[in-house]
Design a protein around this motif. Structure first.
Motif, short mmCIF file in Angstrom:
data_model
loop_
_atom_site.label_atom_id
_atom_site.label_comp_id
_atom_site.label_asym_id
_atom_site.label_seq_id
_atom_site.Cartn_x
_atom_site.Cartn_y
_atom_site.Cartn_z
N PHE A 137 37.40 -25.82 1.19
CA PHE A 137 38.31 -26.61 2.30
C PHE A 137 39.31 -27.63 1.80
O PHE A 137 40.22 -27.92 2.12
N ALA A 138 38.86 -27.42 0.34
CA ALA A 138 40.14 -28.89 -0.36
C ALA A 138 41.26 -28.03 -1.38
O ALA A 138 40.78 -27.73 -2.15
N SER A 139 42.22 -29.05 -0.39
CA SER A 139 43.49 -27.96 -1.59
C SER A 139 44.04 -28.87 -2.83
O SER A 139 44.31 -28.11 -3.62
N PHE A 140 43.16 -30.25 -3.34
CA PHE A 140 43.88 -30.56 -3.86
C PHE A 140 43.44 -29.91 -5.06
O PHE A 140 43.81 -30.62 -6.35
N HIS A 141 42.73 -29.35 -5.10
CA HIS A 141 41.90 -28.60 -6.48
C HIS A 141 43.18 -27.49 -7.22
O HIS A 141 42.90 -26.86 -7.99
N LEU A 142 44.45 -27.75 -6.15
CA LEU A 142 45.47 -26.53 -6.96
C LEU A 142 46.06 -27.36 -7.62
O LEU A 142 46.95 -27.05 -8.53
N LEU A 143 45.56 -28.46 -7.59
CA LEU A 143 47.00 -29.33 -8.43
C LEU A 143 45.98 -29.50 -9.75
O LEU A 143 47.03 -30.18 -10.70
N ASP A 144 45.13 -29.02 -10.55
CA ASP A 144 44.41 -28.33 -12.05
C ASP A 144 45.40 -28.03 -12.88
O ASP A 144 45.04 -27.68 -13.69
N THR A 145 45.59 -27.01 -12.03
CA THR A 145 46.67 -25.98 -12.75
C THR A 145 48.03 -25.75 -12.00
O THR A 145 48.49 -26.22 -11.31
N TYR A 146 48.10 -25.42 -13.27
CA TYR A 146 49.85 -24.76 -13.45
C TYR A 146 50.09 -23.75 -12.21
O TYR A 146 51.21 -23.84 -10.94
N GLU A 147 48.79 -22.82 -12.40
CA GLU A 147 49.70 -21.59 -11.24
C GLU A 147 48.78 -22.41 -9.90
O GLU A 147 49.80 -22.04 -9.10
N GLY A 148 47.92 -22.94 -9.85
CA GLY A 148 48.01 -23.49 -8.65
C GLY A 148 49.21 -24.32 -7.62
O GLY A 148 49.70 -24.12 -6.53
N GLU A 149 49.98 -25.49 -8.88
CA GLU A 149 51.18 -25.55 -8.70
C GLU A 149 52.28 -24.91 -7.80
O GLU A 149 52.85 -24.83 -6.95
N ARG A 181 47.35 -39.49 -7.07
CA ARG A 181 49.00 -39.31 -7.58
C ARG A 181 50.15 -38.46 -7.91
O ARG A 181 50.41 -38.21 -8.40
N ARG A 182 49.06 -37.44 -9.18
CA ARG A 182 49.55 -35.70 -9.33
C ARG A 182 50.29 -35.63 -7.28
O ARG A 182 51.24 -34.88 -7.66
N ALA A 183 49.42 -35.24 -6.48
CA ALA A 183 49.97 -34.67 -5.61
C ALA A 183 51.31 -35.16 -5.19
O ALA A 183 52.06 -34.68 -4.36
#
Length: 313
Positions: free
Chosen positions: A36-48, A98-100
């Protein structure tokens, strides 16, 4: 002292939040979010890109209704224990936090002239619904301090600790926020009886946190529960009730246990939920932060804005 005076939601203007990001992405967009961790979306361009597309409808709602917007970072589970489940180090978690914040700064520029507050989001060390192994105040402060510092150093305007279910963790997080000189909102979750999962009353929890921290939290919130579980407890004559400024309710009237066991997503009735918010806003005019939690999306927040923005005018 925190920078509370600079928080615009402490005045009369209504500020919206988003809805239940994780439940929307998982159940309505088919996105996999481990733990349930949305921070993984910050790892890729597609996620962001998914995150940007997710927040844009909320900015449009705020623009249409003349409200402000609070954007919470995708860091509810971006603390050490949750990162470790994916093999991430302490340095990785600092980078992610920090990226978030940086991503939301980019969106704030895009959403201008809508007033946007960037909130660094913290969550419980354990399960949001079950207290489980409870930390001491000092233990909670030590555990959450690295994430608090990362969000503060990244330039978040404030912090919000959401879905907290016992007092010691709330006090520890508040101490960590004080050390970072950051304003913080403390948001508890409650069961269908309006009490924290520990059985403690909401009023008692708020009073204890205030007493232990000299009233440091900028305000309190309730999230991840339906208004039918707690609205009847919010007597405007009570001083602890006047400390509550935000509601981020679930769409469903079901209990936490029922939601955990449900096969699908219960999105409830957006119009009925909005009517409950409007009634609360009439009774408690200090409620200036309104949005959603599990099961809600832009349709619910649109209905809330339509029902409550005229109340705020």
């Amino acid at each position: 002292m925190p920078r509370s005076r600079s928080l615009p939601q402490l005045h009369d203007r209504l500020f919206l939040t988003d809805g239940g990001l994780e439940t929307f992405l998982i159940h309505q967009q088919g996105v996999a979010l481990p733990d349930f961790a949305s921070f993984h979306l910050l790892d890729t361009y597609e996620g962001e890109a998914l995150v940007r597309d997710y927040f844009r409808p909320y900015a449009a709602i705020a623009r249409r209704h003349g409200t402000g917007l609070i954007l919470d970072t995708l860091t509810w589970r971006a603390s050490a224990d949750w990162g470790a489940l994916s093999g991430l180090s302490a340095a990785d978690m600092v980078r992610i936090n920090r990226r978030a914040v940086a991503l939301l700064e980019e969106l704030r520029d895009e959403f201008a002239p809508v007033p946007v507050v960037i909130s660094g989001c913290l969550g419980p060390r354990g399960d949001g619904y079950v207290p489980g192994t409870q930390m001491t105040v000092r233990g909670a402060e030590a555990y959450h301090q690295p994430q608090v510092d990362a969000l503060a150093d990244a330039g978040a305007d404030m912090l919000t600790a959401m879905t907290l279910n016992y007092v010691e963790e709330a006090v520890g997080i508040t101490h960590a926020a004080r050390l970072a000189a950051m304003p913080i909102a403390i948001s508890f979750t409650v069961e269908t009886n309006g009490r924290l999962p520990t059985g403690q009353s909401l009023g008692s929890a708020i009073r204890i946190v205030d007493a232990a921290t000299s009233g440091y939290p900028s305000y309190y919130m309730v999230n991840c529960a339906h208004p039918s579980h707690f609205a009847h407890l919010l007597d405007p004559r009570e001083s602890w009730v006047r400390r509550i400024r935000g509601i981020r309710a679930n769409a469903s009237c079901r209990s936490h246990a029922e939601l955990n066991d449900a096969a699908g997503l219960d999105t409830g009735d957006p119009v009925a939920l909005a009517a409950t918010y409007a009634e609360l806003r009439q009774r408690l005019p200090q409620l200036t932060v309104l949005g959603g939690c599990c099961g809600t999306d832009h349709r619910h927040v649109e209905a809330i804005a339509a029902a409550c923005a005229p109340v705020a005018a």
